[in-house]
Structure formats: structure tokens, C-alpha cells
Design a protein around this motif. Structure first.
Motif, PDB file in Angstrom:
ATOM      1  N   TYR A 241      61.478   2.469  25.534  1.00 27.56           N
ATOM      2  CA  TYR A 241      60.490   3.461  24.704  1.00 27.56           C
ATOM      3  C   TYR A 241      60.851   4.863  24.553  1.00 27.56           C
ATOM      4  O   TYR A 241      61.088   5.294  23.579  1.00 27.56           O
ATOM      5  CB  TYR A 241      59.202   2.837  23.723  1.00 27.56           C
ATOM      6  CG  TYR A 241      58.991   3.926  22.732  1.00 27.56           C
ATOM      7  CD1 TYR A 241      59.431   3.163  21.126  1.00 27.56           C
ATOM      8  CD2 TYR A 241      57.899   4.491  22.670  1.00 27.56           C
ATOM      9  CE1 TYR A 241      58.918   4.136  20.864  1.00 27.56           C
ATOM     10  CE2 TYR A 241      57.688   5.093  21.830  1.00 27.56           C
ATOM     11  CZ  TYR A 241      58.056   5.126  20.046  1.00 27.56           C
ATOM     12  OH  TYR A 241      57.672   5.532  18.852  1.00 27.56           O
ATOM     13  N   GLU A 258      62.503   1.832  16.340  1.00 29.19           N
ATOM     14  CA  GLU A 258      61.727   0.768  15.472  1.00 29.19           C
ATOM     15  C   GLU A 258      61.146  -0.920  16.328  1.00 29.19           C
ATOM     16  O   GLU A 258      60.874  -1.263  16.155  1.00 29.19           O
ATOM     17  CB  GLU A 258      62.171   0.567  14.173  1.00 29.19           C
ATOM     18  CG  GLU A 258      62.064   2.072  13.382  1.00 29.19           C
ATOM     19  CD  GLU A 258      62.499   2.221  12.080  1.00 29.19           C
ATOM     20  OE1 GLU A 258      62.801   0.267  11.992  1.00 29.19           O
ATOM     21  OE2 GLU A 258      62.553   2.410  10.835  1.00 29.19           O
ATOM     22  N   LEU A 259      62.780  -0.913  16.597  1.00 28.10           N
ATOM     23  CA  LEU A 259      62.758  -2.227  17.109  1.00 28.10           C
ATOM     24  C   LEU A 259      61.972  -2.943  18.920  1.00 28.10           C
ATOM     25  O   LEU A 259      61.436  -3.481  18.440  1.00 28.10           O
ATOM     26  CB  LEU A 259      64.213  -3.034  17.618  1.00 28.10           C
ATOM     27  CG  LEU A 259      64.987  -4.274  18.063  1.00 28.10           C
ATOM     28  CD1 LEU A 259      64.556  -5.113  16.882  1.00 28.10           C
ATOM     29  CD2 LEU A 259      65.977  -3.797  18.426  1.00 28.10           C
ATOM     30  N   GLN A 262      58.589  -1.986  17.393  1.00 26.59           N
ATOM     31  CA  GLN A 262      58.262  -4.157  17.126  1.00 26.59           C
ATOM     32  C   GLN A 262      57.857  -4.861  18.145  1.00 26.59           C
ATOM     33  O   GLN A 262      56.891  -5.950  18.751  1.00 26.59           O
ATOM     34  CB  GLN A 262      59.088  -4.662  16.320  1.00 26.59           C
ATOM     35  CG  GLN A 262      58.729  -5.822  15.669  1.00 26.59           C
ATOM     36  CD  GLN A 262      57.802  -5.959  14.826  1.00 26.59           C
ATOM     37  OE1 GLN A 262      57.380  -4.980  14.348  1.00 26.59           O
ATOM     38  NE2 GLN A 262      56.616  -6.980  14.921  1.00 26.59           N
ATOM     39  N   LYS A 263      58.897  -4.811  19.197  1.00 28.23           N
ATOM     40  CA  LYS A 263      59.136  -5.686  20.151  1.00 28.23           C
ATOM     41  C   LYS A 263      57.538  -5.566  21.462  1.00 28.23           C
ATOM     42  O   LYS A 263      56.986  -5.888  21.665  1.00 28.23           O
ATOM     43  CB  LYS A 263      60.551  -5.765  21.498  1.00 28.23           C
ATOM     44  CG  LYS A 263      59.889  -6.074  22.700  1.00 28.23           C
ATOM     45  CD  LYS A 263      61.575  -6.374  23.379  1.00 28.23           C
ATOM     46  CE  LYS A 263      61.319  -6.993  24.671  1.00 28.23           C
ATOM     47  NZ  LYS A 263      62.321  -6.753  25.494  1.00 28.23           N
ATOM     48  N   LYS A 265      54.703  -4.062  20.089  1.00 28.42           N
ATOM     49  CA  LYS A 265      53.284  -5.228  19.159  1.00 28.42           C
ATOM     50  C   LYS A 265      53.577  -6.247  19.421  1.00 28.42           C
ATOM     51  O   LYS A 265      52.777  -6.922  19.673  1.00 28.42           O
ATOM     52  CB  LYS A 265      53.212  -4.279  17.669  1.00 28.42           C
ATOM     53  CG  LYS A 265      52.792  -4.736  17.014  1.00 28.42           C
ATOM     54  CD  LYS A 265      53.219  -4.146  15.833  1.00 28.42           C
ATOM     55  CE  LYS A 265      51.903  -5.096  14.531  1.00 28.42           C
ATOM     56  NZ  LYS A 265      51.796  -4.485  13.109  1.00 28.42           N
ATOM     57  N   GLU A 266      54.707  -7.098  19.506  1.00 25.27           N
ATOM     58  CA  GLU A 266      54.637  -8.156  19.578  1.00 25.27           C
ATOM     59  C   GLU A 266      54.080  -9.459  21.070  1.00 25.27           C
ATOM     60  O   GLU A 266      53.439  -9.857  21.468  1.00 25.27           O
ATOM     61  CB  GLU A 266      55.767  -9.248  19.636  1.00 25.27           C
ATOM     62  CG  GLU A 266      56.360  -9.097  18.295  1.00 25.27           C
ATOM     63  CD  GLU A 266      57.783  -9.827  17.602  1.00 25.27           C
ATOM     64  OE1 GLU A 266      58.847 -10.252  18.751  1.00 25.27           O
ATOM     65  OE2 GLU A 266      58.129 -10.043  16.567  1.00 25.27           O
TER      66      GLU A 266
END
Length: 1223
Positions: A241, A258-259, A262-263, A265-266
Motif C-alpha cells: 500500500y 482501494e483493494l 480493503q485487504k 481492513k479484513e
């Protein structure tokens, strides 16, 4: 990532994650065991760990929670894991498929798996799973648990359970690994499993607690691995990132940002979930079970926390987790302390982790150092290895005192401890080399790199002040420092070469130590086994070890064959150095002398040995020369003739010189010249030393030595040392003659000559037993004992009947003189035999040496008793000293009693009672007939009788006749001497019955009755009525015989209950209405008027009839069960009514009664007639018995060990750790 449960560590986590283990303030919350504590908020639809899925039922194709195929039930998870034949991956994959189909039914399978792995026969049904809480399910399973057997799968023995634990742990690990990407985050499966395991780990049933703790700890380990992978993935995602965001705006991919966001965050959410799970397991299971009452459970916890700290050091390796390991190092169970040390070894091995261990090391270093002296050898070994790792990480951590406490362990008798200490010593003193040494070309001799290291070993050996233990030092360092210890060229150079400029030469003391170490290294290389006392025996060498051994022997021979003559020439006047150097040829490969063309060096060696023999008179040096000649005179090698000629020339000169000097010496008469006496003694010493290892029969030394000894007897002024060596030399003459006769090739005249010489020499030794000089008497006694044993009846055993003319049986006068010698010179106080005044240390050493000499003298005589050379009853004078000299000779006397009992039980018993009678008579002569039975002398005899009683062991059948004969002799002795004051007074020896009562417990029931009958033959009716204190021994002895002796068949045949102990009260009135007996008649005479006087003692066959020979009656009596029968209104725990009779207990019967509640019968102690001690029990196990180890009742064990929190600090921790603040 994961915060510490107690004190905050110095490690801070990033603020944006805000996910931690809860602080330790929740540890004391009783409700915190079965709930999850975490900062992550419960998501919508998430069920708590205590909740169950609603509407969960049996899925299609399922019955009782198990798969069905074609109406047949599949094998359960437990069976698959138990058998261990299927691949665990496929087993877990099948379960996951089942979980995806119906998670409630699959979870029910998993729950039943854990229940069955605990050994519980109960099954959790779908109804129970839907409608009951975990605590209710566990309570229900506890009720269905079969506690008759304390075994469960983790503790069961047998091949089918051998791999169960590993399969069980593997299943849990694979389950988490296969579920780590989806199922463990569904907020249902893991919550249910963790809640169940937490509840089970809090159970009062050991099987539940043990199995669930192991499962929870392995589950935690698997989750730690998942958390570590998540952490790595988060770091990688973060770097990706940052790299993408730092690109220019035109090249930046917003969709990729964004991907990645999101990863990340998961991953963060998953990490929160994992941390919540680990938090629950740590607080709900570990914090309570690491201090469980069961050592195995504590060990599991410590082992796993070590894995966590090593696997995920960033999260777990801090002082807040390390403290649990530090605390548990004080555990009282060795296996737990061992787990602590092995866990720490894994951490200290990684140098990168040293910085995080600094505070722990400073706090617990002293404890680790003290554990090197642990009573459990395995723990001590691991403690030393841990300190070696600490030393490897930093030289500054351990102080000089810490290191010294480990150094001395290289002399330990336990080899693993010594080897570990040797590795520590090598790391500390020998592993530091200058970088310049490695870069320079290799040098040899005293200029080599090993020279300073060898000097260091010498300095250490001298500073340790444990001389004569160099072999132990060498053995300890052999595995780690063999290269240094086998650098024999360097050692020779240090001894022979001149020191280099500026180099300090070795002192005389250092040279002596170096030679001793060099000898030990050669012995270790040649023999390849540890020194005496360290190791169970010679092990089988591997092919590689055999090759190394042969190579070392060849190399040492090539080196020392050349160097040894020079070493002997340099140190020829130093007795200690020469003695060690002369032992080297014993380890040579003598073939090298021929193949290597080293004959000239052999000649040089023989010349040096000859010069040493002529120079020295020290016995050790001369014996070393004799052994060297014996080693070199091997007929298998071509050098034999060369060595044999040199030996014959030397002995010819010495024998001729001895005969010439002896003739002149004996002609001088009563005033021999001191110089002549010294010359005779020196030559005799040399001949005696060589005669020990070499056959000198052709020189006829018997005549000259016998003449010398006879002159000493007649004149009485022969020097002490001359007599001692003449006796020894003549002894060797006899033994060599016997060896020659035993071969069967000698003539009949040789046997007659040997018989004549042996008997004449025995008479000569007997005459010297009365010598004034103590050393001469001890030598004569020792030789006499050896000769009597060698020429006893044992000589004809093994098919050697031809030697029967040589059998010599000592006369009574000789036996008496030998016994008197023992009584006069062995059983004496220590102060009487100590003449040393050269300081306290020398005095103590002389006392130990004198005691060792006396022990050898006693052992020599006891062997004569054991082999039936002298009468066994002479052992009475030895046995009666058992208590008085227990510390000095207790083991020898005890072993003698054991061996004599194996030879003849009855005669041994008669000897024991004779020794007690002798002590009793001695006491009567000292104190008079009216002595006080509470006096120390009488109590001492009674205590000795009790010790004798314990030596008979527990098997009454084996010692039955012996015990009966002992009582017979004791009774006869007690009534032997009538009282001069008349029949109204007790016999003079009546008090002996009080001593005899110590053996009553060893009588069988029917034998007690027989002995009691025999006792009544000596009693008059008036004796039975006496109640004065002087008659108390008779009363107590009769009571000891009547206790349990009136009921031969234990109330089985007749159904009449036993009367128990019929102990009469002192106030009991005599029975009235009986016919009055005439005075002077015994009770037995009035009962059996027709019995003859020859029937006093029943025949052995009748009186000793064993109950085994009787027909075994069936247990049909109902009376014997009645005391245990309860009324219907009484509970099992009700108090039974007091019974006035004793009933036998059938321990094999299982029925109603008080014993059913706790099936551990209380066995009355019938071994000792008075209060005993633990050592008495140990003492009684040595003779014809097996050790008895009654296991405690498992039910009782559970109740006694489990506490509300299953933790008693005083029961598992040393007092030193309680109340001590940590960090």
C-alpha cells in the motif's frame, strides 16, 4: 498485536490497531473463565460462546449425530484419531465438509470427540446440545464418567494408545490450519469449542481437565501460528500500500489502493478475532491450569507457552509472559521444572532474542544456577545446558561464582551431568582463540594452538584440588574437547622441550598433573568407556567408534614408543610421575614395535624399567614395573623373547641378591645391622611385587621366606615390614603353585608339596596372629582368611575333585583366634585406632583410611561365615554389633545375615537368637538380675531384636520354620535359669521373653498357637496367675502369641467370628470353678496327662503344617459379613456401630458396605510390634521379599488433590518462591 496479561511491557503496539489482550485485572474475575473478553464489538448475528445454535437438529442422513451411509454408521472421529491410520488431512477435510452441510451436527461430532478423548462413556445428544448450557452438559457427562478406572486415553498404556496423544494434537493443529481462512471467523465454531474446553478444564474430573487443557493449549498454539501469518500478511499488505501510494499520481492505481486498503481492513478484523480467541484461552485455561494440582497439566502449559514465545516473539516474548516460566521453575515436580528449562533453551538459543531476555535473566539467573544441583539428574543436565547457552550469548551475565558452581560438576558421578558441565567448562575456558591463531600456519609441539589450552586444563585440575580424579575430568570433556585432549605431541613437548623465550616453564606440581591427565586421555582413547563409577558398564561400540579406537591406539603407540624412554629417563627419580608413565605400555598396540621397526626404542624402554626397579623401593612403582613387564611379555607378539630375556635377567639378579643378603642377615642373630635389614627389605619388596604378576616358582622362594618367618617367630625382633612382605611373598608362592596344580599337568608330588606348604604356612600365620605388631597381625589375618576360603570345600566344585587332598578345614582353636581378632581389632571406637596428630585434616583422612581397613578385615571374616568355612554360630558375635556399629559396618553385617539366611534359614535364626542371648547375659553380668527393663541396655537389645525381625521380610511361609525355631530357643533360654529364691520368683532370664515378643508378629496364626502350647509346658499354674511387674514379660509374650492365634481357620469353617486380640487386663480375675492344680505341675501336664516327656516339641511336619496344604473351604460364613451390613435407614457414610470382634476382610468381594464408598482398604501394620520408622520398612525389604508399592485409591486421590482452584502453592512450589515479588 497482543498485549501482556499483567504488567505492561516496554513493547508498544501501533495505535491504529487498538487490539490487545485484556489486562490482568480480569484474571481474578470468576466469570471471566467462560466468556470472551475483547475490544472488538460483537457483530450482528454473532452468538456468544455460551450460546447454541437455535434450531439445530439432525441433518439428513444422520443418526445420533453421526453420518449414515446405507444405514451403517460411519466411524467416529475418536476412533479415527485413536487408530491413527488415516491421513489427518483427509479426516479434517471430511469434517469440514460435514460442517458446511450442517454445522450444528458437525459441532456435535466434535464435542463428542473431546468427551470421548477424555475417557467418558457418555454421549452428548442433539437435544442436550440445543437446550443445555456447557456447564450442564459437563455436569451430565461427569455423572456418566466411569471412575472405577482412573485411566483415560492420555494415560493408558499399550500399543493402541501409544500414539494417541500425538494424533490428538495433530488433529487439533490440522483442524485450525484447514479452517484458518474462513470457518474460524464464523463466530460460531471456535466460540463453541473454546467455551467447551474452558468449561472442561475447570472440571473436578482429572481426565476432563487433563484432556481439555492439552486440547486448549494445542489450539492456542495453532492460533498463534495463524496470528503470526496474519501479522506477516498485514506487513506485506502495508508495504504494498505504501509503495503504491508513493507512486506519481499518473502512475498510481486507485483501484489497487482501494483493494489493498480493503485487504488490510479484513486482515485487521481477522486479527482482532484471533486475538479474542487467544485471549479467552489464555485467561480461561492457561492462567488457572499452569498451577494445577496435577504435574502433567502444569507441564503442558509451560511447554506450550515456550512454543508461543519462540514462535511469535514480538507478541509473547516479554517479561509478563516469561514470569510464568520463572515462577514455575520453583515447582516441586521435576517434569515441570524440566519443561521450564527446555522452553527457555529454545529462547536463549536464538541470539536475536537476547535483548528481550535481559530482565528475566537478571531476575531468575540465580534460580537457574541453583538448578544445576537439582535432585533430578535430567533437570540438572538441562539447567547446565541452559547456562551454556546463556554463556554463549554473553560472557558478562554469569559471575565467577556462578561459573565455579558449575565447574565442580565435571567430577559428578552421573555422566550426563558431568558431560554437560564439561561442555560449559569448554565454552568458558577453552573456546576463546585469538583470530591470529587461525590465520597462522599450524604449528606442532609446545608452539601449537593447543599448548595454552592444555596448560589451562592443568591449571583447572590443580585449582579444583580433586586429585586422583583426573579420569573424571577427562571423561567429562572427552565429547567436546577430544581434539585438545588427544594432542599427545603437544603434551610430550611441554614435558621434554625447553620453554620458549619469555614462556614460563611448568612447575613440578604442574608436570605431575599433566602426566596424570595424559595417562587418563590415553586410557580413555584405548578403552572407550567411562571411568569406574560413571556408567552402567561397557557398551557396544559402533563401527565408527571401533575404527577411531584402533586409529588412536596405533597413533599413541607410534608416539609414545619413541617418547616414553626419554620421559622415564627425565623423571626416573620421581615415584609419582614414574608410576603413571609406566602404565602407558598397557594400552599400546605391541605389533607396532615390529611393524614400525621400533625395536631399539623397546630396548631403551626395558633398560629404563630395569634402572627404575633398581632405584626404587616404593611399592606402587615396583608394581607398575611388574605390570609393564606383564603387558610386554605377550606370547602373541614377536617381541616376547626380547622382553622375557630381560625380565629373567632382572629376576635372577634380584633372587640371588635376596638369598645372599638373607643368609648374612640371619647369621647376625639378635642384633641385625640396619643397613642389612634395609637391603633385605628392598630386595624382598621387588621380588614380592614381581611375584604378584609373574610365576617365580623355579626360584623356590618358599624355603627362604619360611625360614625368615620362622626366625622372626623365634627371635621376636624381626622388622615389621620384612615380616609383612615375607608373608605376602609366601602367599603368592602358594597361589602360583595352586594355579599350576589346577591345570592338571603337574605331578602328584607337586600336590603333596603344595598341601604340606599350605598347612605349614597357615600354622605360621596363626602364630603371627598373636604378634605384638598390629600391622603384622592384620596381614596374617587377611592372608589366613584368603587361604581358608581358597582351600575350603569350594575348591573341588566344578569338576575339580582331584584337588580334594588340598581341602583344609580350620580347627576350633584357629576359628576362635580369628573371631577374637575381629572382636579386638574391628569392633573398637574410632578414637582408639587413631594415632595421627598432624592436623585436623590429616587426622580425618587417617580415620577414614583406618575405617576402610577395618571394613576389609570384617568383610574377609564374614566371607568365611557365608561360605561355611567357619561355624555359622560364630556369626552371633558379629550380628550382636549390628546396632552399635551400624554406621560403620551395618551394610556388611546386613549382607552377611542375608547370605546366611539363604544358606540355612533355621541355623541363621538360631544364630540371631544366640546373639541376643549373648547380649542379654552380658547385660545381666553388668547390671545384675534385678535390672530395670527401661534401662538403655535392655532397650538397645529390644531394638536390635526388632531390627532382626524386620530382616525376615513379609513372606511368612518362607521363614516359617526359622521363626518357630527362634521362638523355641528363646523360650528355652528364658526358663533355663531358675530363680535361687524359689519357685515363687521369676526365672532369671524371664525378661528375655520381652525381647522375644518382637518376633511374634512374624509367626503365622496356627504357629502362634503351637508356640503358645510349647510355652505352657514351661509354665506352672502359679506363673499364669502372677500379675506383678516382674512377670510382665511373660504376660506380654503370651498376649503377643494369643493375638489372632486362637482362631486357626479365620472363622471360615465353623462360621464363628474371630475374637480378635485377646489381651488380658491386669485386673482380670482367675477363672473360678476350675479344678485346682497341684503345685509344681505345668498347665500342659494337667491338660494332657497321657503325653510323654519326649513330646515336648512337636515334630516339624506336624507343627509346621501349612494352611496351604489344608483343603480350602468356601467362604460360606455369613457372620463375617455382618459387621459391614447396614440397616436400610443408614447411608453408606453413616457411622458404624462399634464392634467387639474383628472380622477378616475379603478385598476381592465387591458388595455393599462401608468400603464401597472408598475402595482403598485400610491395612493394619502387622510388620512391627512397636512403633517403627521409614528406614525400618526399607530395611525389611532386602531379604527374600519383593518391594511392595500399594497404589493409592484413584477416587481418594482425586478428592485429596483437587482444590476449589486446584492449587495449593505449598504443595507444588518451593517456599522460596511464595510471596516473592516478580520483577
Amino acid at each position: 498485536m497482543i498485549a501482556a496479561p499483567e504488567l505492561q511491557s516496554e513493547f508498544h503496539y501501533p495505535q491504529d490497531t487498538d487490539t490487545r489482550f485484556s489486562s490482568d485485572t480480569d484474571f481474578d474475575d470468576p466469570d471471566g473463565r467462560n466468556v470472551f473478553v475483547g475490544k472488538g464489538k460483537a457483530k450482528k448475528g454473532k452468538k456468544g460462546p455460551g450460546e447454541k445454535g437455535k434450531g439445530a437438529g439432525k441433518g439428513p442422513g444422520r443418526m445420533n449425530g453421526h453420518h449414515q451411509e446405507n444405514g451403517m454408521e460411519n466411524v467416529m472421529l475418536f476412533e479415527v484419531v485413536r487408530l491413527g491410520k488415516s491421513a489427518m488431512q483427509s479426516v479434517v477435510d471430511d469434517w469440514i465438509e460435514s460442517y458446511k452441510h450442517d454445522r450444528d451436527v458437525a459441532l456435535l461430532d466434535l464435542i463428542n470427540f473431546f468427551i470421548q478423548c477424555s475417557g467418558c462413556k457418555g454421549v452428548v445428544t442433539g437435544e442436550m446440545f440445543r437446550n443445555m448450557q456447557n456447564s450442564e452438559i459437563i455436569r451430565k457427562m461427569t455423572e456418566e464418567f466411569d471412575e472405577d478406572s482412573g485411566d483415560y486415553p492420555l494415560t493408558m498404556a499399550g500399543p493402541q494408545w501409544k500414539k494417541f496423544k500425538s494424533s490428538f494434537c495433530e488433529f487439533i493443529g490440522v483442524l485450525v490450519r484447514q479452517c484458518q481462512y474462513s470457518i474460524i471467523y464464523d463466530e460460531y465454531m471456535m466460540d463453541t469449542v473454546i467455551s467447551l474446553l474452558t468449561g472442561l478444564s475447570d472440571s473436578q474430573v482429572r481426565a476432563f481437565r487433563h484432556t481439555s487443557t492439552l486440547a486448549a493449549m494445542k489450539l492456542m498454539t495453532a492460533l498463534v501460528n495463524v496470528a503470526l501469518n496474519l501479522s506477516i500478511n498485514m506487513d506485506n499488505t502495508q508495504r504494498q500500500y505504501e509503495a503504491e501510494r508513493n507512486k506519481m499520481i499518473g502512475k498510481r492505481a486507485n483501484d489497487r489502493l482501494e483493494l489493498l486498503l480493503q485487504k488490510r481492513k479484513e486482515l485487521q478484523e481477522n486479527q482482532d478475532e484471533i486475538e479474542n480467541m487467544m485471549n479467552a484461552i489464555f485467561k480461561g485455561v492457561f492462567v488457572h491450569r499452569y498451577r494445577d494440582a496435577i504435574a502433567e497439566i502444569r507441564a503442558i502449559c509451560i511447554e506450550e507457552i515456550g512454543v508461543w514465545m519462540k514462535m511469535y516473539s514480538d507478541a509473547f516474548l516479554n517479561d509478563s509472559y516469561l514470569k510464568y516460566v520463572g515462577w514455575t521453575m520453583h515447582d516441586k515436580q521435576g517434569e515441570v521444572r524440566l519443561k521450564c528449562l527446555t522452553a527457555l533453551q529454545g529462547l536463549y538459543y536464538n541470539r536475536e532474542l537476547n535483548a528481550k531476555l535481559e530482565l528475566f535473566t537478571s531476575r531468575f539467573k540465580d534460580r537457574i544456577v541453583s538448578m544445576t544441583l537439582d535432585k533430578e539428574y535430567d533437570v540438572a543436565v538441562q539447567a547446565i545446558k541452559l547456562l551454556t547457552l546463556v554463556l554463549h550469548s554473553s560472557d558478562e551475565v554469569l559471575t565467577a561464582e556462578d561459573c565455579e558452581s558449575v565447574y565442580h560438576l565435571v567430577y559428578s558421578a552421573h555422566r550426563p551431568v558431568a558431560v554437560a558441565a564439561g561442555e560449559f567448562l569448554f565454552k568458558k575456558l577453552f573456546s576463546h582463540r585469538d583470530p591470529e591463531d587461525d590465520s597462522m600456519p599450524k604449528r606442532r609441539g609446545r608452539q601449537s594452538v593447543n599448548a595454552n589450552l592444555i596448560k589451562t586444563a592443568v591449571f583447572f585440575f590443580l585449582e579444583s584440588e580433586l586429585h586422583e580424579h583426573a579420569a573424571y575430568l577427562v571423561d567429562s570433556m572427552w565429547d567436546c574437547a577430544a581434539e585438545i585432549l588427544k594432542d599427545w605431541e603437544c603434551m610430550i613437548s611441554l614435558l621434554l622441550d625447553e620453554p620458549l623465550p619469555g614462556e614460563e616453564a611448568l612447575t613440578d606440581r604442574q608436570e605431575t598433573a599433566l602426566i596424570e591427565i595424559m595417562l587418563c586421555t590415553i586410557r580413555q582413547a584405548a578403552e572407550c568407556h567411562p571411568p569406574v563409577g560413571r556408567g552402567t558398564g561397557k557398551r557396544v561400540l559402533t563401527a565408527k567408534e571401533k575404527k577411531t579406537q584402533l586409529d588412536d591406539r596405533t597413533r599413541m603407540t607410534e608416539i609414545f614408543a619413541i617418547a616414553l624412554p626419554a620421559l622415564l629417563a627425565k623423571y626416573s627419580v620421581d615415584a609419582e610421575k614414574v608410576t603413571n608413565l609406566l602404565q602407558l605400555p598397557q594400552f599400546f598396540d605391541l605389533e607396532i614395535y615390529t611393524t614400525g621397526r621400533l625395536e631399539k626404542h623397546l630396548d631403551s624402554l626395558l633398560r629404563q624399567i630395569r634402572e627404575i626397579v633398581e632405584k626404587h623401593t616404593d611399592t606402587d612403582v615396583l608394581e607398575a614395573c611388574s605390570k609393564t613387564y606383564h603387558a610386554l611379555c605377550n606370547e602373541e607378539f614377536t617381541i616376547f623373547n626380547r622382553v622375557d630375556i630381560a625380565r629373567s635377567q632382572l629376576l635372577d639378579e634380584q633372587v640371588d641378591k635376596f638369598n645372599r643378603l638373607l643368609e648374612d642377615f640371619l647369621q647376625e642373630g639378635e642384633d641385625p645391622d640396619e643397613d642389612d635389614a634395609y637391603q633385605v627389605l628392598s630386595t624382598l619388596k621387588r621380588i614380592t611385587a614381581f611375584h604378584n604378576a609373574h610365576d617365580l616358582s623355579k626360584w623356590d622362594l618358599f624355603t627362604s621366606n619360611y625360614k625368615l618367618l620362622n626366625t622372626g617367630i623365634e627371635n621376636g625382633d624381626m622388622p615389621e615390614q620384612i615380616v609383612i612382605h615375607a608373608l605376602q611373598c609366601t602367599h603368592y608362592v602358594i597361589l602360583w603353585s595352586l594355579a599350576k596344580v589346577s591345570e592338571g599337568t603337574s605331578k602328584k608330588e607337586d600336590m603333596l608339596t603344595l598341601r604340606k606348604q599350605m598347612r605349614a604356612f597357615c600354622l605360621m600365620c596363626q602364630r603371627y596372629l598373636t604378634s605384638v605388631n598390629t600391622a603384622v597381625k592384620e596381614q596374617a589375618f587377611t592372608i589366613l582368611c584368603d587361604l581358608l576360603l581358597i582351600f575350603s570345600h569350594q575348591i573341588i566344585s566344578g569338576g575339580r575333585e582331584a584337588l580334594e587332598p588340598l581341602v583344609y578345614t580350620p580347627e576350633a582353636s584357629l576359628q576362635s583366634e580369628l573371631l577374637n581378632f575381629i572382636l579386638d581389632h574391628v569392633f573398637i571406637d574410632q578414637d582408639e585406632d587413631s594415632n595421627s596428630t598432624d592436623g585436623q585434616q590429616d587426622d580425618e583422612a587417617s580415620k577414614i583410611e583406618a575405617l576402610h581397613k577395618r571394613r576389609n578385615l570384617l568383610a574377609a571374616y564374614c566371607k568365611l561365615i557365608i561360605y561355611n568355612v567357619v561355624e555359622m554360630n560364630t556369626g552371633a558375635d558379629i550380628f550382636k554389633q549390628y546396632m552399635r556399629y551400624y554406621n560403620d559396618y551395618g551394610d556388611i553385617i546386613k549382607e552377611t545375615m542375608s547370605k546366611t539366611r539363604q544358606i540355612d534359614k533355621i541355623q541363621c535364626a538360631k544364630t540371631l537368637i544366640l546373639s541376643l542371648q549373648q547380649l542379654f547375659n552380658e547385660m545381666l553380668s553388668d547390671l545384675g538380675p534385678s535390672f530395670d527393663r527401661s534401662s538403655s541396655a535392655f532397650c538397645g537389645i529390644k531394638e536390635l531384636a526388632r531390627r532382626f525381625s524386620l530382616t525376615f521380610g513379609l513372606d511368612q511361609l518362607k521363614t516359617r520354620e526359622a521363626i518357630a525355631m527362634l521362638h523355641k530357643d528363646g523360650i528355652e533360654f528364658a526358663f533355663k535359669e531358675p530363680n535361687p529364691q524359689g519357685e515363687g520368683h521369676p526365672p532369671l532370664n524371664l525378661a528375655f521373653l520381652d525381647i522375644l515378643s518382637e518376633f511374634s508378629s512374624k509367626l503365622m496364626r496356627q504357629d502362634k498357637r503351637t508356640v503358645h502350647t510349647y510355652l505352657e509346658r514351661f509354665m506352672t499354674f502359679q506363673m499364669a496367675l502372677q500379675r506383678e511387674d516382674c512377670w510382665l514379660p511373660l504376660i506380654s509374650y503370651r498376649n503377643s502369641l494369643q493375638a489372632g492365634g486362637d482362631d486357626d481357620t479365620m472363622s471360615v469353617v465353623s462360621g464363628i467370628s474371630s475374637r480378635g486380640s485377646s489381651v488380658r487386663s491386669k485386673k482380670a480375675k482367675p477363672a473360678t470353678g476350675k479344678r485346682k492344680l497341684p503345685e509344681g505341675k505345668t498347665i500342659q501336664e494337667t491338660r494332657q496327662e497321657s503325653s510323654s516327656s519326649s513330646d515336648i516339641w512337636m515334630s516339624r511336619e506336624q507343627s509346621m503344617q501349612t494352611p496351604v496344604m489344608m483343603p480350602s473351604p468356601h467362604l460360606t460364613s455369613t457372620i463375617m459379613r455382618e459387621p459391614k451390613r447396614l440397616r436400610p435407614e443408614e447411608s453408606y457414610m453413616g457411622t458404624p456401630q462399634p464392634q467387639h470382634h474383628q472380622t477378616p476382610i475379603d478385598y476381592n468381594r465387591r458388595g455393599t458396605g462401608l468400603m464401597e464408598d472408598d475402595e482403598e482398604p485400610i491395612v493394619e501394620d502387622v510388620m512391627m510390634s512397636s512403633e517403627g520408622r521409614i528406614e525400618d520398612l526399607n530395611e525389611g525389604m532386602d531379604f527374600d521379599t519383593m518391594d511392595i508399592d500399594l497404589p493409592p485409591s484413584k477416587n481418594r486421590r482425586e478428592r485429596s488433590e483437587l482444590k476449589p482452584d486446584f492449587f495449593d502453592p505449598a504443595s507444588i512450589m518451593d517456599e522460596s518462591v511464595l510471596g516473592v515479588p516478580m520483577f
